[in-house]
Design a protein around this motif. Structure first.
Motif, short mmCIF file in Angstrom:
data_model
loop_
_atom_site.label_atom_id
_atom_site.label_comp_id
_atom_site.label_asym_id
_atom_site.label_seq_id
_atom_site.Cartn_x
_atom_site.Cartn_y
_atom_site.Cartn_z
N PHE A 61 -71.81 -24.80 -25.51
CA PHE A 61 -71.42 -26.20 -25.32
C PHE A 61 -72.64 -27.06 -25.01
O PHE A 61 -72.67 -28.24 -25.35
CB PHE A 61 -70.41 -26.34 -24.17
N VAL A 62 -73.63 -26.48 -24.37
CA VAL A 62 -74.83 -27.22 -24.02
C VAL A 62 -75.82 -27.25 -25.18
O VAL A 62 -76.43 -28.28 -25.47
CB VAL A 62 -75.51 -26.59 -22.77
N THR A 63 -75.97 -26.13 -25.88
CA THR A 63 -77.05 -25.99 -26.86
C THR A 63 -76.66 -26.30 -28.30
O THR A 63 -77.54 -26.45 -29.14
CB THR A 63 -77.61 -24.56 -26.82
N HIS A 64 -75.37 -26.38 -28.59
CA HIS A 64 -74.92 -26.63 -29.96
C HIS A 64 -73.95 -27.81 -29.99
O HIS A 64 -73.48 -28.26 -28.96
CB HIS A 64 -74.24 -25.38 -30.53
N ASN A 65 -73.63 -28.25 -31.21
CA ASN A 65 -72.69 -29.34 -31.37
C ASN A 65 -71.32 -28.88 -31.85
O ASN A 65 -70.37 -29.65 -31.84
CB ASN A 65 -73.24 -30.38 -32.35
N SER A 66 -71.25 -27.61 -32.28
CA SER A 66 -69.97 -27.09 -32.74
C SER A 66 -70.01 -25.56 -32.76
O SER A 66 -71.07 -24.95 -32.69
CB SER A 66 -69.62 -27.60 -34.14
N ARG A 67 -68.80 -25.00 -32.86
CA ARG A 67 -68.65 -23.54 -33.00
C ARG A 67 -67.43 -23.31 -33.85
O ARG A 67 -66.34 -23.78 -33.53
CB ARG A 67 -68.50 -22.90 -31.63
N ALA A 109 -77.02 -36.27 -23.02
CA ALA A 109 -76.63 -35.14 -23.87
C ALA A 109 -75.19 -34.71 -23.59
O ALA A 109 -74.48 -34.26 -24.49
CB ALA A 109 -77.57 -33.97 -23.68
N MET A 110 -74.74 -34.88 -22.34
CA MET A 110 -73.38 -34.50 -21.97
C MET A 110 -72.33 -35.40 -22.64
O MET A 110 -71.16 -35.05 -22.70
CB MET A 110 -73.19 -34.53 -20.45
N THR A 111 -72.76 -36.56 -23.17
CA THR A 111 -71.83 -37.46 -23.86
C THR A 111 -71.70 -37.12 -25.35
O THR A 111 -70.80 -37.63 -26.01
CB THR A 111 -72.27 -38.93 -23.73
N HIS A 112 -72.60 -36.29 -25.88
CA HIS A 112 -72.52 -35.90 -27.29
C HIS A 112 -71.29 -35.02 -27.51
O HIS A 112 -70.90 -34.26 -26.64
CB HIS A 112 -73.77 -35.14 -27.72
N LYS A 113 -70.73 -35.11 -28.69
CA LYS A 113 -69.52 -34.37 -29.01
C LYS A 113 -69.80 -32.88 -29.24
O LYS A 113 -70.85 -32.50 -29.75
CB LYS A 113 -68.86 -34.93 -30.27
N PHE A 114 -68.81 -32.07 -28.87
CA PHE A 114 -68.80 -30.65 -29.21
C PHE A 114 -67.46 -30.38 -29.88
O PHE A 114 -66.40 -30.73 -29.34
CB PHE A 114 -68.94 -29.75 -27.98
N LYS A 115 -67.53 -29.76 -31.06
CA LYS A 115 -66.30 -29.45 -31.80
C LYS A 115 -66.12 -27.94 -31.87
O LYS A 115 -67.00 -27.23 -32.36
CB LYS A 115 -66.36 -30.03 -33.21
N LEU A 116 -65.01 -27.48 -31.35
CA LEU A 116 -64.62 -26.08 -31.43
C LEU A 116 -63.53 -25.99 -32.48
O LEU A 116 -62.53 -26.72 -32.41
CB LEU A 116 -64.11 -25.62 -30.06
#
Length: 169
Positions: A61-67, A109-116
């Protein structure tokens, strides 16, 4: 201490929860690794390993934008630990990496999106700070709670996590 920094607040909570999680893991008896309280439950060792492996997942979640769960090249945890010592060593390693990556991050950076997602099926698409709290910390705390129930059912003293447990009174 409260701060207006999202990143610093997550780090403070993470520090507390990691210490508590390690206390629970230290009590997991490898000799009862196959124990299941119900046929649909994970075994004791599967659950303990899952709690540890979630730390690597949280780091994503910290190092990537998606998984994408369907991506065969996505990072995977190592082999299942074969002793309590191996499990705790992995916990310490994964905890250190997660802390380091979060410390190197920022509020912005914590405001950037993460898509699972699983292919086109989106499971979660939120800011990284939210992903860390919901899918990271809350998910880990949930499974740690399950682990304390397993310990109770095995008559292993449960450590107090947010105050004394029945075993510590």
């Amino acid at each position: 201490m409260y701060t207006s920094s999202v990143q610093q607040n997550i780090l403070a909570e993470l520090h507390h929860e990691l210490a508590q999680t390690r206390r629970v893991l230290e009590r997991v008896p490898y000799e009862q690794a196959d124990y299941k309280p119900h046929p649909k439950s994970m075994s004791l060792w599967q659950l303990a390993t899952h709690v540890v492996n979630l730390l690597a997942f949280n780091t994503l979640f910290v190092t990537h934008n998606s998984r994408d769960f369907l991506d065969p090249n996505a990072p995977k945890p190592g082999p299942t630990p074969t002793s309590l010592e191996e499990l705790l060593a992995r916990f310490d390693e994964y905890s250190a990496v997660l802390r380091r990556e979060l410390e190197a991050s920022s509020d912005e950076a914590m405001t950037h999106k993460f898509k699972l997602h699983r292919g086109e099926d989106v499971i979660f698409d939120r800011p990284k700070g939210t992903a860390i709290r919901i899918m990271g910390l809350n998910h880990s705390i949930h499974h740690r709670g399950q682990l304390t129930v397993y310990l109770r059912l095995l008559d292993i003293p449960v450590p107090g996590l947010y105050g004394p447990s029945a075993d510590e009174k």
